[in-house]
Design an enzyme around this catalytic site. Sequence first.
Site, PDB file in Angstrom:
ATOM      1  N   GLY A  47      38.001  33.001  33.603  1.00 59.70           N
ATOM      2  CA  GLY A  47      39.354  33.317  33.128  1.00 59.70           C
ATOM      3  C   GLY A  47      40.484  32.471  33.676  1.00 59.70           C
ATOM      4  N   GLU A 101      43.271  33.548  40.618  1.00 57.73           N
ATOM      5  CA  GLU A 101      42.718  34.531  39.686  1.00 57.73           C
ATOM      6  C   GLU A 101      43.563  34.585  38.420  1.00 57.73           C
ATOM      7  OE1 GLU A 101      40.463  36.114  38.543  1.00 57.73           O
ATOM      8  OE2 GLU A 101      39.739  37.807  39.700  1.00 57.73           O
ATOM      9  N   ASP A 102      42.938  34.953  37.313  1.00 53.73           N
ATOM     10  CA  ASP A 102      43.717  35.142  36.084  1.00 53.73           C
ATOM     11  C   ASP A 102      44.469  36.455  36.122  1.00 53.73           C
ATOM     12  OD1 ASP A 102      41.368  36.636  35.951  1.00 53.73           O
ATOM     13  OD2 ASP A 102      40.882  36.084  33.886  1.00 53.73           O
ATOM     14  N   ASP A 105      43.407  43.643  38.072  1.00 52.69           N
ATOM     15  CA  ASP A 105      43.561  44.893  37.322  1.00 52.69           C
ATOM     16  C   ASP A 105      43.380  46.052  38.316  1.00 52.69           C
ATOM     17  OD1 ASP A 105      43.598  46.727  35.245  1.00 52.69           O
ATOM     18  OD2 ASP A 105      41.581  46.302  34.573  1.00 52.69           O
ATOM     19  N   LYS A 133      48.350  44.091  37.107  1.00 51.12           N
ATOM     20  CA  LYS A 133      48.724  45.382  36.513  1.00 51.12           C
ATOM     21  C   LYS A 133      48.882  46.387  37.649  1.00 51.12           C
ATOM     22  CE  LYS A 133      45.949  44.697  32.307  1.00 51.12           C
ATOM     23  NZ  LYS A 133      44.665  45.056  31.670  1.00 51.12           N
ATOM     24  N   PHE A 154      45.647  45.778  27.678  1.00 45.20           N
ATOM     25  CA  PHE A 154      44.738  44.638  27.629  1.00 45.20           C
ATOM     26  C   PHE A 154      45.431  43.401  27.049  1.00 45.20           C
ATOM     27  CE2 PHE A 154      41.056  42.164  26.219  1.00 45.20           C
ATOM     28  CZ  PHE A 154      40.285  42.247  27.351  1.00 45.20           C
ATOM     29  N   VAL A 155      45.239  42.267  27.719  1.00 45.34           N
ATOM     30  CA  VAL A 155      45.845  41.011  27.254  1.00 45.34           C
ATOM     31  C   VAL A 155      44.774  39.932  27.058  1.00 45.34           C
ATOM     32  CG1 VAL A 155      48.155  41.363  28.237  1.00 45.34           C
ATOM     33  CG2 VAL A 155      46.357  40.375  29.669  1.00 45.34           C
ATOM     34  N   ASP A 161      39.967  36.383  27.963  1.00 43.83           N
ATOM     35  CA  ASP A 161      39.179  36.616  26.752  1.00 43.83           C
ATOM     36  C   ASP A 161      39.049  38.083  26.384  1.00 43.83           C
ATOM     37  OD1 ASP A 161      37.401  37.259  28.983  1.00 43.83           O
ATOM     38  OD2 ASP A 161      35.844  37.410  27.453  1.00 43.83           O
ATOM     39  N   ARG A 167      40.413  32.948  24.283  1.00 47.32           N
ATOM     40  CA  ARG A 167      40.874  32.171  25.450  1.00 47.32           C
ATOM     41  C   ARG A 167      41.749  30.991  25.046  1.00 47.32           C
ATOM     42  NH1 ARG A 167      37.568  33.831  29.836  1.00 47.32           N
ATOM     43  NH2 ARG A 167      35.407  34.211  29.312  1.00 47.32           N
TER      44      ARG A 167
HETATM   45  P1  5GP Z   1      39.553  44.114  38.503  1.00 42.32           P
HETATM   46  O1  5GP Z   1      38.307  43.914  39.296  1.00 42.32           O
HETATM   47  O2  5GP Z   1      40.827  43.766  39.240  1.00 42.32           O
HETATM   48  O3  5GP Z   1      39.631  45.498  37.904  1.00 42.32           O
HETATM   49  O4  5GP Z   1      39.436  43.220  37.225  1.00 42.32           O
HETATM   50  C1  5GP Z   1      39.553  41.872  37.271  1.00 42.32           C
HETATM   51  C2  5GP Z   1      38.879  41.222  36.080  1.00 42.32           C
HETATM   52  O5  5GP Z   1      38.836  42.094  34.927  1.00 42.32           O
HETATM   53  C3  5GP Z   1      39.676  40.027  35.649  1.00 42.32           C
HETATM   54  O6  5GP Z   1      39.279  38.870  36.362  1.00 42.32           O
HETATM   55  C4  5GP Z   1      39.365  39.969  34.172  1.00 42.32           C
HETATM   56  O7  5GP Z   1      38.174  39.270  33.971  1.00 42.32           O
HETATM   57  C5  5GP Z   1      39.153  41.404  33.754  1.00 42.32           C
HETATM   58  N1  5GP Z   1      40.377  41.988  33.155  1.00 42.32           N
HETATM   59  C6  5GP Z   1      41.122  42.992  33.650  1.00 42.32           C
HETATM   60  N2  5GP Z   1      42.166  43.278  32.836  1.00 42.32           N
HETATM   61  C7  5GP Z   1      42.086  42.407  31.797  1.00 42.32           C
HETATM   62  C8  5GP Z   1      42.885  42.197  30.610  1.00 42.32           C
HETATM   63  O8  5GP Z   1      43.914  42.854  30.331  1.00 42.32           O
HETATM   64  N3  5GP Z   1      42.462  41.206  29.784  1.00 42.32           N
HETATM   65  C9  5GP Z   1      41.370  40.440  30.028  1.00 42.32           C
HETATM   66  N4  5GP Z   1      41.066  39.516  29.131  1.00 42.32           N
HETATM   67  N5  5GP Z   1      40.587  40.615  31.125  1.00 42.32           N
HETATM   68  C10 5GP Z   1      40.948  41.590  31.991  1.00 42.32           C
END
Ligand code: 5GP
Length: 179
Positions: A47, A101-102, A105, A133, A154-155, A161, A167
């Site tokens: 990402g 990181e992208d 969440d 977020k 969700f984005v 993606d 992407r």
């Molecule tokens: P976390 O472990 O912080 O819950 O999630 C991180 C990963 O979840 C990110 O690196 C990404 O791959 C995915 N993710 C979380 N929210 C989104 C979103 O809104 N859109 C997309 N495309 N991926 C997300």
Amino acid sequence: MSIQVLDKTFVPYLSEQEIQDRINQLAIQISADYEGKNPLFIGILNGSFMFASDLFKNITTPSTISFIKLASYKGTTSTGTVITSIGLEENLQDKDIIIIEDIVDTGKTMSAFIPSLQQLQPASIRICTLLHKPDALQFPLSLDYVGFNIPDKFVVGYGLDYDGYGRNSREIFQIAQTS
Ligand code: 5GP
């Protein structure tokens, strides 16, 4: 203009200009903070590849960059998730690390990954995420550089993606309301 990715509709959220302006600001800040430290940036695939590229282009202090992929699967640790990093060949000992990181969440991915990185004894670890977020955060995490705090929706786009698609866009789109 809204876009369709697989079965979902997304509406424009962050423009190319907004993204690039914010990345320039982050790069200026990071370059100043790491002056003379020769930091190592670690981009998290897939990402973050566009963000890592645009950020790194604007870093003005001598720096190196490497990319890794995180594989997560259900395991038996306390968090229920085991993270293995694939492809990290650099010696991290005494290096100043900036993770790219992208999006953060829930924070689960990063909070599971940081301890395994710490075992490699870097001098410091900071996280730079394009998106965050805050309402979704469940794991304690200190985020040092955040591009945009966004709502818990969700984005896609700019490297992010939906099921592998979406992407390839210069801007970021948010899922359309369904009601
Ligand atoms: P976390 O472990 O912080 O819950 O999630 C991180 C990963 O979840 C990110 O690196 C990404 O791959 C995915 N993710 C979380 N929210 C989104 C979103 O809104 N859109 C997309 N495309 N991926 C997300």
